[in-house]
Structures are given as structure tokens and as C-alpha cells.
Design a protein around this motif. Structure first.
Motif, PDB file in Angstrom:
ATOM      1  N   THR A  95       2.253  -6.508   1.067  1.00 52.68           N
ATOM      2  CA  THR A  95       3.350  -5.553   1.167  1.00 52.68           C
ATOM      3  C   THR A  95       3.913  -5.602   2.585  1.00 52.68           C
ATOM      4  O   THR A  95       3.171  -5.477   3.559  1.00 52.68           O
ATOM      5  CB  THR A  95       2.857  -4.135   0.828  1.00 52.68           C
ATOM      6  OG1 THR A  95       2.276  -4.160  -0.481  1.00 52.68           O
ATOM      7  CG2 THR A  95       4.002  -3.132   0.853  1.00 52.68           C
ATOM      8  N   ALA A  96       5.224  -5.787   2.670  1.00 50.69           N
ATOM      9  CA  ALA A  96       5.909  -5.866   3.960  1.00 50.69           C
ATOM     10  C   ALA A  96       6.544  -4.532   4.340  1.00 50.69           C
ATOM     11  O   ALA A  96       6.700  -4.230   5.522  1.00 50.69           O
ATOM     12  CB  ALA A  96       6.974  -6.950   3.915  1.00 50.69           C
ATOM     13  N   ARG A  97       6.933  -3.770   3.350  1.00 50.85           N
ATOM     14  CA  ARG A  97       7.571  -2.466   3.588  1.00 50.85           C
ATOM     15  C   ARG A  97       7.250  -1.574   2.394  1.00 50.85           C
ATOM     16  O   ARG A  97       7.218  -2.025   1.254  1.00 50.85           O
ATOM     17  CB  ARG A  97       9.082  -2.648   3.694  1.00 50.85           C
ATOM     18  CG  ARG A  97       9.818  -1.340   3.952  1.00 50.85           C
ATOM     19  CD  ARG A  97      11.323  -1.471   3.942  1.00 50.85           C
ATOM     20  NE  ARG A  97      11.765  -2.380   4.983  1.00 50.85           N
ATOM     21  CZ  ARG A  97      12.833  -3.178   4.873  1.00 50.85           C
ATOM     22  NH1 ARG A  97      13.549  -3.177   3.785  1.00 50.85           N
ATOM     23  NH2 ARG A  97      13.176  -3.959   5.858  1.00 50.85           N
ATOM     24  N   GLY A  98       7.030  -0.288   2.671  1.00 56.36           N
ATOM     25  CA  GLY A  98       6.721   0.649   1.598  1.00 56.36           C
ATOM     26  C   GLY A  98       5.288   0.490   1.125  1.00 56.36           C
ATOM     27  O   GLY A  98       4.399   0.124   1.893  1.00 56.36           O
TER      28      GLY A  98
ATOM     29  N   GLY B 192       1.496  -4.042   5.230  1.00 59.47           N
ATOM     30  CA  GLY B 192       0.507  -4.871   5.922  1.00 59.47           C
ATOM     31  C   GLY B 192      -0.696  -5.234   5.078  1.00 59.47           C
ATOM     32  O   GLY B 192      -1.438  -6.151   5.419  1.00 59.47           O
ATOM     33  N   ASP B 193      -0.912  -4.524   3.959  1.00 58.55           N
ATOM     34  CA  ASP B 193      -2.045  -4.826   3.084  1.00 58.55           C
ATOM     35  C   ASP B 193      -1.693  -5.982   2.165  1.00 58.55           C
ATOM     36  O   ASP B 193      -0.552  -6.115   1.707  1.00 58.55           O
ATOM     37  CB  ASP B 193      -2.421  -3.617   2.215  1.00 58.55           C
ATOM     38  CG  ASP B 193      -2.980  -2.472   3.016  1.00 58.55           C
ATOM     39  OD1 ASP B 193      -3.464  -2.697   4.140  1.00 58.55           O
ATOM     40  OD2 ASP B 193      -2.921  -1.330   2.507  1.00 58.55           O
ATOM     41  N   GLY B 194      -2.697  -6.796   1.838  1.00 58.62           N
ATOM     42  CA  GLY B 194      -2.486  -7.903   0.918  1.00 58.62           C
ATOM     43  C   GLY B 194      -3.736  -8.168   0.120  1.00 58.62           C
ATOM     44  O   GLY B 194      -4.795  -7.594   0.390  1.00 58.62           O
ATOM     45  N   ARG B 195      -3.595  -9.046  -0.857  1.00 60.18           N
ATOM     46  CA  ARG B 195      -4.739  -9.446  -1.659  1.00 60.18           C
ATOM     47  C   ARG B 195      -4.489 -10.805  -2.267  1.00 60.18           C
ATOM     48  O   ARG B 195      -3.352 -11.193  -2.485  1.00 60.18           O
ATOM     49  CB  ARG B 195      -5.073  -8.419  -2.717  1.00 60.18           C
ATOM     50  CG  ARG B 195      -4.040  -8.301  -3.766  1.00 60.18           C
ATOM     51  CD  ARG B 195      -4.348  -7.959  -5.150  1.00 60.18           C
ATOM     52  NE  ARG B 195      -5.452  -7.785  -5.955  1.00 60.18           N
ATOM     53  CZ  ARG B 195      -6.423  -8.633  -6.259  1.00 60.18           C
ATOM     54  NH1 ARG B 195      -6.558  -9.768  -5.689  1.00 60.18           N
ATOM     55  NH2 ARG B 195      -7.329  -8.350  -7.164  1.00 60.18           N
ATOM     56  N   ALA B 196      -5.568 -11.516  -2.500  1.00 61.46           N
ATOM     57  CA  ALA B 196      -5.516 -12.823  -3.154  1.00 61.46           C
ATOM     58  C   ALA B 196      -6.143 -12.681  -4.536  1.00 61.46           C
ATOM     59  O   ALA B 196      -6.935 -11.770  -4.782  1.00 61.46           O
ATOM     60  CB  ALA B 196      -6.270 -13.856  -2.330  1.00 61.46           C
TER      61      ALA B 196
ATOM     62  N   LEU C 229      -1.458  -0.907  -2.107  1.00 64.89           N
ATOM     63  CA  LEU C 229      -1.276  -1.794  -0.962  1.00 64.89           C
ATOM     64  C   LEU C 229      -0.126  -1.261  -0.118  1.00 64.89           C
ATOM     65  O   LEU C 229       1.041  -1.372  -0.505  1.00 64.89           O
ATOM     66  CB  LEU C 229      -1.000  -3.221  -1.431  1.00 64.89           C
ATOM     67  CG  LEU C 229      -2.210  -3.879  -2.111  1.00 64.89           C
ATOM     68  CD1 LEU C 229      -2.034  -3.847  -3.607  1.00 64.89           C
ATOM     69  CD2 LEU C 229      -2.386  -5.279  -1.621  1.00 64.89           C
ATOM     70  N   SER C 230      -0.477  -0.663   0.997  1.00 61.58           N
ATOM     71  CA  SER C 230       0.524  -0.148   1.928  1.00 61.58           C
ATOM     72  C   SER C 230       1.014  -1.282   2.816  1.00 61.58           C
ATOM     73  O   SER C 230       0.479  -2.392   2.782  1.00 61.58           O
ATOM     74  CB  SER C 230      -0.089   0.966   2.777  1.00 61.58           C
ATOM     75  OG  SER C 230      -0.499   2.029   1.940  1.00 61.58           O
TER      76      SER C 230
ATOM     77  N   ARG D 137       1.245 -13.072   7.237  1.00 59.73           N
ATOM     78  CA  ARG D 137       2.058 -13.445   8.395  1.00 59.73           C
ATOM     79  C   ARG D 137       3.544 -13.316   8.086  1.00 59.73           C
ATOM     80  O   ARG D 137       4.325 -12.821   8.901  1.00 59.73           O
ATOM     81  CB  ARG D 137       1.746 -14.874   8.845  1.00 59.73           C
ATOM     82  CG  ARG D 137       0.446 -14.999   9.616  1.00 59.73           C
ATOM     83  CD  ARG D 137       0.194 -16.410  10.145  1.00 59.73           C
ATOM     84  NE  ARG D 137      -0.089 -17.354   9.061  1.00 59.73           N
ATOM     85  CZ  ARG D 137       0.743 -18.294   8.629  1.00 59.73           C
ATOM     86  NH1 ARG D 137       1.908 -18.472   9.193  1.00 59.73           N
ATOM     87  NH2 ARG D 137       0.397 -19.094   7.637  1.00 59.73           N
ATOM     88  N   THR D 138       3.938 -13.734   6.895  1.00 60.16           N
ATOM     89  CA  THR D 138       5.349 -13.673   6.511  1.00 60.16           C
ATOM     90  C   THR D 138       5.803 -12.222   6.349  1.00 60.16           C
ATOM     91  O   THR D 138       6.906 -11.861   6.760  1.00 60.16           O
ATOM     92  CB  THR D 138       5.585 -14.478   5.221  1.00 60.16           C
ATOM     93  OG1 THR D 138       5.112 -15.819   5.436  1.00 60.16           O
ATOM     94  CG2 THR D 138       7.051 -14.523   4.853  1.00 60.16           C
ATOM     95  N   ALA D 139       4.948 -11.379   5.786  1.00 64.30           N
ATOM     96  CA  ALA D 139       5.285  -9.967   5.621  1.00 64.30           C
ATOM     97  C   ALA D 139       5.462  -9.269   6.972  1.00 64.30           C
ATOM     98  O   ALA D 139       6.177  -8.271   7.064  1.00 64.30           O
ATOM     99  CB  ALA D 139       4.207  -9.256   4.804  1.00 64.30           C
TER     100      ALA D 139
END
Length: 181
Positions: free
Chosen positions: A87-90, A124-128, A121-122, A31-33
């Protein structure tokens, strides 16, 4: 005649907030990204990573981090903290080991075959990830900054930094919060 002494009202405190789960941290970083105004407010340095501390959920530690082209973290873990990043950008690459390492008592380990994992991780992609997760995060682009959001719970007690030569992982340094805050 003595005046009656008022009886104090009982103090009712709110129950302590539950510790955030890895899934909740992942939801937060995603959400923050997606907050373009926040991401765009991060000053970017062409030579070194930049970061701003954020308020994470449930007392977690969170960071907005800028990654110049060709930069990375080196191999490290986050000790007893679980975490998430998005990842928020790049785009970022995470290289990780699919094994939980001992918390202490070693300086050098020889890794078995088949433990390496890599993911891209492009935006919008994330991981825990869980405790003692050993990884490195890289911006492999030669011309584009990346920006990411990270969250850890409990707040980072330390970061262990490692060097790696083939199958040999060596503990090089232990950093405490005063080293990066």
C-alpha cells in the motif's frame, strides 16, 4: 591468392536473469510504493479503479493501482504466478484463504472452517504470496482513495474470479491478459 576469411567472434550472451522470488517482488513493491512522485502521478477516478503498468524486476509484471473509496477486486487468484503488493497511500484490507486450491478440475468447492484470514495493510505495509493464492483486496474507506503497487512472476497467464457464499466458493470467470491490458 585468396584472402583469408575472418573467423567470427563467438557471440557471448548474458545468462538469463533469474526469476524473481516472492521476497524480491515484495522488496520491489515496497520501494516503488515509497516513490511519492510516481504514486502522485497516478490519475485517480472517483468511481473506478485506475492503473498504470510498470516495469517489474526480472521480467515480472507490475502495476500501480488506484482504489476509490469502497472498491475491491472480488475473490480471485493469479494462477501459477507468485506475487506481492504494498500500500502506497491509504489502507487496504486483504481477505484470503489459508489453503492452496486445485489448479483446475472444479467449479464449486465447499471450504472447511478456519481458512479465512484478514489483514489490514496501511501505507508502507506489504505482503508476498505464492501460486494459487485466493484473496480479495478492498479499500474499505468511505472517503479516501488508496493506491498500491503489485508485482507478479511469471507475468499473469490468467486470473480466475470466484463468487463466495458462506463456505461455498464458485469459479465464475477466467480472464486472460487481453482482458485487462
Amino acid at each position: 591468392m585468396p584472402q583469408p576469411v575472418p573467423t567470427p567472434s563467438p557471440v557471448v550472451s548474458a545468462p538469463p536473469a533469474a526469476a524473481p522470488t516472492a521476497a524480491e517482488l515484495l522488496d520491489f513493491v515496497r520501494r516503488t510504493a515509497a516513490d511519492r512522485d510516481l504514486v502522485d502521478s497516478l490519475p485517480l477516478d472517483p468511481e473506478g479503479r485506475t492503473w498504470v503498468r510498470l516495469d517489474g524486476p526480472g521480467g515480472s509484471e507490475a502495476w500501480l493501482i488506484g482504489w476509490p473509496p469502497g472498491t475491491g477486486t472480488g475473490w480471485h487468484d493469479h494462477a501459477e504466478s507468485l506475487g506481492a503488493f504494498a500500500t502506497a497511500r491509504g489502507a487496504l484490507t486483504e481477505n484470503a484463504l489459508a489453503v492452496r486450491l486445485p489448479a483446475s478440475g472444479w467449479k464449486t468447492l465447499e471450504l472447511a472452517d478456519g481458512l479465512d484470514r484478514s489483514r489490514r495493510l496501511s501505507e508502507g505495509d506489504g505482503r508476498a504470496f505464492g501460486r494459487h493464492h485466493v484473496h480479495e483486496v478492498l479499500n474499505e474507506s468511505q472517503d479516501t482513495h488508496a493506491v498500491s503497487v503489485h508485482a507478479y512472476y511469471p507475468p499473469l497467464p490468467l486470473i480466475r474470479r470466484f463468487s463466495r457464499a458462506g463456505a461455498v466458493l464458485r469459479l465464475e470467470q477466467v480472464e486472460r491478459p487481453e482482458d485487462w491490458q
